[in-house]
Design an enzyme around this catalytic site. Structure first.
Site, PDB file in Angstrom:
ATOM      1  N   HIS A 125       0.850  -1.182   0.000  1.00  0.00           N
ATOM      2  CA  HIS A 125       0.000   0.000   0.000  1.00  0.00           C
ATOM      3  C   HIS A 125       0.884   1.229   0.000  1.00  0.00           C
ATOM      4  O   HIS A 125       2.116   1.133   0.074  1.00  0.00           O
ATOM      5  CB  HIS A 125      -0.935  -0.003   1.213  1.00  0.00           C
ATOM      6  N   ASP A 155      -0.308   7.071  -3.306  1.00  0.00           N
ATOM      7  CA  ASP A 155      -1.524   6.773  -4.071  1.00  0.00           C
ATOM      8  C   ASP A 155      -1.921   7.906  -5.015  1.00  0.00           C
ATOM      9  O   ASP A 155      -2.113   7.705  -6.212  1.00  0.00           O
ATOM     10  CB  ASP A 155      -2.694   6.499  -3.126  1.00  0.00           C
TER      11      ASP A 155
END
Length: 348
Positions: A125, A155
């Protein structure tokens, strides 16, 4: 017009985080975005990341559904996918084959680690991707462990925004040459690119590898956050000497010995203690009355809910309500191609 990307069609194979944000950016700026999601998993209409989409359900392991998705991609200018490397190929949607059918197609492939490399197939992540890019190491105070900056750097910044830029560049190329593109967008590499200032400082002004010791990482007292009397916080960014002078004058410190020597780090510990004590003498709103609107490089630190009410944001309608859900408005803005207000997703 509904934005400069009007007439562009983007197909998004539904994913999480950076994929929807990239698709949202395209939709905000006028592109027609069709999101393909799994049957039984429709897009949440209250999620801002899903706004302004057309949606269609498809099981990519079903032959008929897969053929329908291929037809959609053949009609599109761009495709967004954020699967692990090799998944698209196993679904019989290999990028080479898609471009063979649609030569101008721009395929944006977004992953954390990149399409290849020794850990390309492992899970991760945002926090993991920015860990090996060098970015996470820089976030945090002196003597403390690194602090994740939510998921904005990997992200959204290093992933989605880089992908949108690359796809837009490739769409321009395709328009001129008739040749599509396959883009390998890695959040590791994107987040490392966002650290270009630190790389530049390292070569020009010097940058200590220890957190909280530098000009922009809370080391400098005139570029830091402070608690106010009411337990709220403010942000100070008076880097340049002229702005530092204004700040110091407003704080009653015009005669301080560091007035013309504020970049000298020997002054920083004392100045930090001084600022900490002074800013605790008034509430956040009182400091706003004193320092907002002048060149002291001051701002109150607001929650996302408080930000909606700030006069600057309110004057520019920086936040809007879409079906009762408050969210950031599309940005940036265009003089000749105004952006439409976002809408909730609807079936294709």
């Amino acid at each position: 017009m509904s934005g400069p990307l009007e007439g562009i069609r983007i197909v998004e194979l539904a994913g999480i985080g950076p994929g929807p944000f990239a698709a949202m950016m395209f939709a905000d700026h006028g592109a027609e975005v069709i999101t393909v999601h799994r049957p039984g998993a429709p897009l949440n209409p209250r999620d801002p990341l899903n706004r302004s989409r057309l949606t269609v359900a498809a099981d990519l392991k079903n032959k008929d559904d897969l053929e329908m998705v291929r037809d959609l991609i053949n009609s599109a200018d761009g495709l967004i996918e954020a699967f692990r490397p090799g998944v698209l190929e196993r679904l019989d949607l290999a990028p080479g084959n898609l471009i063979q059918s649609n030569p101008k197609l721009v395929i944006g492939r977004m992953t954390g680690w990149g399409q290849n490399g020794p850990i390309a197939q492992t899970a991760g992540h945002d926090i993991n991707y920015i860990a090996i890019s060098g970015a996470l190491h820089a976030f945090g105070r002196a003597g403390e462990k690194p602090t994740p900056p939510v998921n904005t750097v990997g992200d959204f910044g290093g992933g989605a925004m880089m992908l949108v830029f690359a796809m837009t560049a490739a769409l321009l190329k395709a328009e001129k040459t008739g040749t599509g593109e396959i883009i390998d967008c890695s959040m590791v590499e994107g987040s490392s690119l966002l650290m270009s200032t630190v790389w530049a400082f390292q070569e020009t002004y010097g940058w200590e590898m220890e957190r909280g010791k530098n000009l922009l990482d809370s080391g400098a007292p005139f570029y830091d956050t402070y608690e106010t009397l009411d337990g709220e916080h403010i942000a100070i960014g008076a880097l340049e000497q002229e702005f530092f002078h204004i700040l110091m004058t407003e704080l009653g410190l015009a005669d301080d010995p560091c007035m013309n020597d504020h970049l000298n780090q020997k002054h920083w510990p004392r100045l930090s203690e001084l600022f900490t004590d002074i800013f605790r003498t008034k509430t956040q709103s009182e400091w706003c009355k004193s320092l907002e609107g002048i060149d002291a490089c001051f701002a109150p630190i607001l929650s996302i809910k408080q930000a909606v009410e700030h006069p600057q944001n309110s004057a520019r309608s920086a936040f809007i309500s879409v079906n009762g859900v408050m969210q950031p408005a599309p940005s940036p803005r265009y003089q000749n191609a105004p952006l439409q207000k976002p809408k909730q997703p609807k079936p294709f």
